[in-house]
Design a protein around this motif. Structure first.
Motif, short mmCIF file in Angstrom:
data_model
loop_
_atom_site.label_atom_id
_atom_site.label_comp_id
_atom_site.label_asym_id
_atom_site.label_seq_id
_atom_site.Cartn_x
_atom_site.Cartn_y
_atom_site.Cartn_z
N TRP A 167 29.71 -0.56 -88.98
CA TRP A 167 30.78 -0.56 -90.33
C TRP A 167 30.89 -1.63 -90.94
CZ3 TRP A 167 34.81 -3.74 -89.53
CH2 TRP A 167 35.74 -4.01 -88.43
N ILE A 168 30.45 -2.47 -89.98
CA ILE A 168 30.44 -4.02 -91.38
C ILE A 168 29.29 -4.27 -92.14
CG2 ILE A 168 30.31 -6.62 -90.55
CD1 ILE A 168 32.64 -5.86 -89.53
N LYS A 169 29.68 -4.37 -93.44
CA LYS A 169 28.85 -5.03 -94.40
C LYS A 169 28.68 -6.43 -94.50
CE LYS A 169 31.63 -2.34 -96.90
NZ LYS A 169 32.72 -2.02 -98.00
N ALA A 170 27.03 -6.36 -95.08
CA ALA A 170 26.65 -8.09 -95.00
C ALA A 170 27.06 -9.38 -95.59
CB ALA A 170 25.33 -7.84 -96.06
N GLN A 171 28.50 -8.92 -96.46
CA GLN A 171 29.29 -9.82 -97.10
C GLN A 171 30.61 -10.38 -95.81
OE1 GLN A 171 28.49 -11.46 -99.84
NE2 GLN A 171 30.50 -12.33 -100.61
N SER A 185 33.89 -12.48 -79.76
CA SER A 185 35.07 -11.66 -80.56
C SER A 185 33.96 -11.42 -82.16
CB SER A 185 35.54 -12.00 -81.42
OG SER A 185 36.97 -12.02 -80.47
N VAL A 186 33.51 -12.83 -83.11
CA VAL A 186 32.45 -12.51 -83.90
C VAL A 186 31.00 -11.32 -83.49
CG1 VAL A 186 31.37 -13.28 -84.78
CG2 VAL A 186 33.00 -14.43 -84.59
N MET A 187 30.63 -11.76 -81.39
CA MET A 187 28.94 -11.18 -82.26
C MET A 187 29.63 -9.63 -81.83
SD MET A 187 27.33 -13.35 -78.74
CE MET A 187 26.41 -12.35 -79.24
N HIS A 188 31.14 -8.83 -81.10
CA HIS A 188 31.31 -8.48 -81.16
C HIS A 188 31.46 -7.23 -82.50
CE1 HIS A 188 34.36 -4.53 -80.95
NE2 HIS A 188 34.11 -3.71 -80.25
N LEU A 189 32.17 -8.35 -83.72
CA LEU A 189 32.83 -7.64 -84.97
C LEU A 189 31.66 -7.58 -85.50
CD1 LEU A 189 35.80 -9.27 -85.49
CD2 LEU A 189 35.89 -7.06 -85.24
N TYR A 190 30.47 -8.27 -85.64
CA TYR A 190 28.93 -8.39 -86.39
C TYR A 190 28.34 -7.26 -85.63
CZ TYR A 190 24.77 -10.54 -87.84
OH TYR A 190 23.97 -10.68 -88.66
N GLY A 191 28.25 -6.60 -84.35
CA GLY A 191 27.31 -5.10 -84.16
C GLY A 191 28.25 -4.39 -84.78
N GLN A 192 29.32 -3.85 -85.40
CA GLN A 192 30.20 -2.71 -86.18
C GLN A 192 28.73 -2.60 -86.86
OE1 GLN A 192 32.72 -1.24 -83.96
NE2 GLN A 192 32.12 -3.35 -82.39
N ARG A 248 30.19 -13.98 -93.99
CA ARG A 248 31.40 -14.43 -93.41
C ARG A 248 31.98 -15.13 -91.92
NH1 ARG A 248 35.52 -17.73 -94.53
NH2 ARG A 248 37.60 -16.83 -95.22
N LEU A 249 30.97 -13.92 -91.29
CA LEU A 249 31.34 -13.84 -89.44
C LEU A 249 30.96 -15.46 -89.06
CD1 LEU A 249 31.88 -10.18 -88.32
CD2 LEU A 249 33.62 -12.05 -88.38
N ILE A 250 29.82 -15.52 -89.67
CA ILE A 250 28.22 -16.33 -89.73
C ILE A 250 29.32 -17.74 -90.33
CG2 ILE A 250 26.69 -17.41 -90.30
CD1 ILE A 250 25.69 -14.49 -89.19
N SER A 251 29.88 -17.84 -91.38
CA SER A 251 30.20 -18.71 -92.24
C SER A 251 31.68 -19.13 -91.27
CB SER A 251 30.61 -18.40 -92.91
OG SER A 251 30.13 -18.81 -94.17
N MET A 280 37.50 -10.48 -93.40
CA MET A 280 38.87 -11.64 -92.82
C MET A 280 38.76 -12.56 -93.12
SD MET A 280 40.14 -11.44 -89.56
CE MET A 280 41.18 -10.01 -88.68
N THR A 281 39.20 -12.85 -94.55
CA THR A 281 38.78 -14.69 -95.28
C THR A 281 39.70 -15.62 -94.44
OG1 THR A 281 41.30 -13.67 -96.51
CG2 THR A 281 38.84 -13.00 -97.38
N GLN A 282 41.44 -15.25 -93.93
CA GLN A 282 41.69 -16.21 -93.35
C GLN A 282 41.69 -16.21 -91.35
OE1 GLN A 282 43.09 -17.98 -91.73
NE2 GLN A 282 45.93 -18.05 -91.61
N PRO A 283 41.02 -16.22 -90.67
CA PRO A 283 40.48 -15.97 -89.64
C PRO A 283 41.52 -16.34 -88.29
CG PRO A 283 39.11 -17.87 -90.44
CD PRO A 283 39.84 -17.30 -91.49
N GLY A 284 42.60 -17.85 -89.14
CA GLY A 284 43.54 -18.06 -88.53
C GLY A 284 43.62 -19.52 -87.49
#
Length: 119
Positions: free
Chosen positions: A98-102, A89-96, A106-109, A1-5
């Protein structure tokens, strides 16, 4: 997600949607997912609503790094209530699975961007 809002609203909405997928019909889920997708591509007149996060975390990817950055967001800035829901939310998404290293980078950034924003 390039535009986190603004304060990661798009990530917060996506995480909520994934968590509650089983409580939604396929039609509801698909419509809400489309709404999140469209929000990620909106053009906002207020620059705060459309942050430019042009860096990508390059370090090691592991849960310790994730937790360190979440702690920085939670404890180094206190100007916005959304930092709590963004970190969760970032922790939840990070643990999915299907989330790739890239995507993890992005989430950490995004965590780094928002934790540095209000220092």
């Amino acid at each position: 997600m390039t535009q986190p809002g603004f304060w990661g609203h798009n990530l917060i909405a996506l995480s909520w949607l994934i968590k509650h997928k089983d409580n939604l019909t396929n039609s509801q889920f698909n419509q809400l997912l489309l709404n999140v997708y469209e929000q990620c591509h909106w053009t906002f007149s207020d620059v705060e609503n459309s942050p430019v996060i042009d860096t990508l975390y390059q370090g090691e990817l592991n849960t310790a790094v994730l937790h360190k950055n979440c702690r920085a967001l939670l404890f180094n800035s206190s100007n916005n209530l959304h930092q709590i829901t963004l970190a969760a939310s970032v922790m939840h998404l990070y643990g999915q699975n299907w989330i790739k290293a890239q995507d993890k980078r992005r989430l950490i950034s995004i965590l780094t961007f928002y934790s540095a924003l209000n220092r």
